[in-house]
Enzyme design. Structure first.
Site, PDB file in Angstrom:
ATOM      1  N   ASP A 160       0.855  -1.191   0.000  1.00 37.15           N
ATOM      2  CA  ASP A 160       0.000   0.000   0.000  1.00 37.15           C
ATOM      3  C   ASP A 160       0.891   1.241   0.000  1.00 37.15           C
ATOM      4  O   ASP A 160       1.914   1.263  -0.680  1.00 37.15           O
ATOM      5  CB  ASP A 160      -0.927  -0.052   1.227  1.00 37.15           C
ATOM      6  CG  ASP A 160      -2.258   0.633   0.999  1.00 37.15           C
ATOM      7  OD1 ASP A 160      -2.271   1.874   0.930  1.00 37.15           O
ATOM      8  OD2 ASP A 160      -3.284  -0.062   0.892  1.00 37.15           O
TER       9      ASP A 160
ATOM     10  N   HIS B 202      -3.442   5.812   4.012  1.00 35.43           N
ATOM     11  CA  HIS B 202      -4.207   4.659   3.544  1.00 35.43           C
ATOM     12  C   HIS B 202      -3.588   3.347   4.024  1.00 35.43           C
ATOM     13  O   HIS B 202      -4.280   2.465   4.558  1.00 35.43           O
ATOM     14  CB  HIS B 202      -4.275   4.698   2.016  1.00 35.43           C
ATOM     15  CG  HIS B 202      -5.247   3.755   1.391  1.00 35.43           C
ATOM     16  ND1 HIS B 202      -4.875   2.506   0.936  1.00 35.43           N
ATOM     17  CD2 HIS B 202      -6.570   3.872   1.125  1.00 35.43           C
ATOM     18  CE1 HIS B 202      -5.921   1.899   0.405  1.00 35.43           C
ATOM     19  NE2 HIS B 202      -6.969   2.699   0.513  1.00 35.43           N
TER      20      HIS B 202
ATOM     21  N   SER C   2     -11.395  -0.767   0.227  1.00 42.50           N
ATOM     22  CA  SER C   2     -10.062  -0.754   0.827  1.00 42.50           C
ATOM     23  C   SER C   2     -10.114  -1.125   2.299  1.00 42.50           C
ATOM     24  O   SER C   2      -9.163  -1.702   2.846  1.00 42.50           O
ATOM     25  CB  SER C   2      -9.432   0.636   0.708  1.00 42.50           C
ATOM     26  OG  SER C   2      -8.971   0.889  -0.585  1.00 42.50           O
TER      27      SER C   2
END
Length: 405
Positions: free
Chosen positions: A113, A146, A341
């Site tokens: 990620d 994220h 996600s």
């Protein structure tokens, strides 16, 4: 000359012992042509390739795939609502991790990620093997947030007195920064990150990202290409990268007879718009739609059971909580996000629990076995009436409980 990703199997046609004309038996034989039971040896490189070189590559049996690098991007989350007062996030509780006798101890996981905030309290006591595929030092922290959020859901420790992680017993994690802080990357970074994670012993890989076909077309148009030619070139690159991804997954599956394999989990994507029109559905995007990948759709709470989030792409294999998911925030504390996600790392955490659970049984331990148990034990009773099977897949991923073993 063009810069291309070359995926090779360095063990192809290299028998080591036994009859040099005897090819390996089992699942890897048709794909690799290995001798004496040797595993595949994936090798990735970026090379300047001429048209003449392309003909040579096409004749080389060790070359598994050739593709032009194409942009990747994180599957953009949306802001969720504030945290509730429960002792665990609703997602961790919903997948059954709170009541499971397993915690993922002894299982190495990888999150590919935007990186991680290694100083966050959620990761205290976890050995973090960080690798930066976007350029710069390997210990470059997550400046986007994220990756930190996703990692927190997979294996994060309690934060602010609340449980945010599914597999809280995980003590070894591989953190591949395959997306820059802008949220963008390139497919060669993803492939290299997957190879690194598999070779490093990760039994579960979590990826909440996608191939950016529109971004590639825009890039070509901005460079002066006619729109129709840009679309054709983008589609060609998309197809080639899919073949490369499938070839890499083929080698992962062939290696399973040697090391048990690796469960690859990916978010299905947020492109659907059911909230605007029930027919505005898009099927699971790449790489989640590739063969062998566990694609994950996003669920939300409802008055009469769980429903599929309006943005969640259809045709996932499994589904998990993906709305108002609270997890680690860069700099400390927690933040709530919505998106597939957020659903993906729930399933990655559940996969780690199943690896641990099955290691204590006489059943041969393998990635395929873990995936089969996850699909067989998925909960189909928790959904509100009218939820389409195609939208929620086999059901809500569930952690192994004592009565499942």
């Amino acid at each position: 000359m063009s810069k291309l990703i070359i995926l090779r199997d360095e063990n192809f046609g290299r028998p080591q012992g036994g009859d040099p004309f005897t090819f390996g038996m089992g699942p890897s034989a048709p794909m690799s042509g290995l001798g004496a039971g040797d595993p595949p040896a994936p090798s990735l490189s970026i090379e300047d390739v001429s048209k003449a070189d392309m003909r040579d590559l096409g004749r080389d049996p060790a070359v598994r795939a050739v593709a032009a690098p194409m942009p990747t991007k994180l599957i953009e989350p949306m802001a969720g609502q504030g945290a509730d007062a429960a002792n665990a996030t609703w997602g961790v509780a919903e997948v059954g991790a709170v009541d499971s006798p397993f915690d993922g101890a002894g299982v190495k996981v990888a999150v590919l990620d935007t990186g991680i905030d290694p100083n966050h309290e959620a990761f205290a006591g976890v050995t973090l093997d960080m690798k930066n595929f976007t350029g710069g030092p390997d210990d470059t922290p997550d400046g986007q947030g994220h990756g930190t959020h996703c990692a927190g859901t997979v294996f994060g420790r309690d934060t602010g007195g609340k449980r945010i992680g599914v597999a809280t017993g995980v003590t070894d994690a591989m953190i591949g920064k395959v997306l820059a802080d802008s949220g963008g990357g390139s497919s060669e970074m993803l492939f290299a990150g997957m190879q690194w994670a598999q070779q490093g012993g990760a039994k579960v890989i979590s990826m909440s990202l996608g191939f950016d076909f529109p971004g590639m077309v825009k890039r070509l148009v901005d460079a002066g290409w006619p729109t129709d030619l840009a679309a054709s070139a983008g589609l060609e690159a998309y197809r080639a990268n899919l073949r490369a991804f499938d070839a890499l997954m083929d080698m992962f599956r062939a290696m399973a007879q040697f090391d048990g394999g690796t469960v690859v989990v990916a978010a299905s994507g947020n492109e659907s718009r059911r909230d605007q029109n029930p027919n505005f559905e898009v099927s699971a995007s790449l790489p989640s739609a590739a063969v062998g990948v566990v694609s994950v759709g996003a669920l939300q709470q409802g008055g009469n059971g769980l429903t599929v989030a309006g943005f969640s792409n259809t045709n996932p294999i499994l589904s998990a909580p993906g709305v108002n998911v609270e997890s680690a925030a860069v700099g400390g504390g927690t933040v709530a996000f919505n998106g597939t996600s957020m659903a993906c790392p729930h399933v990655a955490g559940v996969a780690a629990l199943w690896w641990q659970a099955l290691s204590g049984t006489p059943v041969p331990l393998s990635a395929d076995g873990v995936k089969a148990r996850m699909r067989a034990t998925a909960d189909r009773t928790v959904f509100a009436a009218g939820v389409d099977i195609a939208d929620r897949g086999d059901g809500l991923a569930k952690a192994p409980s004592a009565n499942m073993m």
